[in-house]
Write a protein that holds these residues in place. Structure first.
Motif: not given
Length: 151
Positions: A88-111
């Motif tokens: 993910v890049f800085q411009g789309f970073f907030p939508t990615t955090l919203l997607e996973f209800s996270a406050s920062s990266v890294p986010i790991v999806i395991d199943g």
């Protein structure tokens, strides 16, 4: 039609808008932001409701220049864990955090499990049998202190 146009009066702009005129490049930039960000936010919400794409293997959602993401890559590489990367890049970073209800990266999806911090990822690797990552409780506490102090 001509008589209707002749009787119309022009209402002056409010004084706030009259003092600011938007430049063409500002207008285009705003339009581009709206066209890109709103569909991205909608797709992010849909992906969080239907995460079919991420069920087969571990996926690391990461910024390319994040040291915390590099720590997760290093740990997975050393533990020989197969994973894919979703950059993910800085411009789309907030939508990615919203997607996973996270406050920062890294986010790991395991199943069905979502790990939202590099410390959680290393803890899960330790539980899977890679106890060499934390040879003693003191090492874990030092790592947690650095992680909390630096971000």
């Amino acid at each position: 039609l001509i008589t209707v146009l002749a009787t119309c009066t022009v209402v002056p702009w409010p004084s706030v808008l009259a003092t600011y005129s938007m430049q063409c490049h500002e207008f285009l930039s705003l339009q581009l932001f709206i066209v890109i960000s709103i569909p991205a936010a909608i797709r992010a919400k849909l992906r969080s409701c239907f995460p079919l794409k991420y069920r087969q293997q571990k996926t690391v959602v990461a910024l390319p220049y994040s040291p915390f993401c590099e720590k997760v890559f290093w740990a997975y590489d050393r533990c020989k864990v197969a994973y894919s990367i979703r950059t993910v890049f800085q411009g789309f970073f907030p939508t990615t955090l919203l997607e996973f209800s996270a406050s920062s990266v890294p986010i790991v999806i395991d199943g069905g499990c979502v790990l939202k911090d590099s410390k959680e990822v290393l803890d899960s690797l330790c539980k899977e049998g890679n106890s060499w990552l934390y040879p003693s409780p003191a090492v874990r506490e030092v790592e947690r202190g650095f992680g909390d102090a630096f971000g």
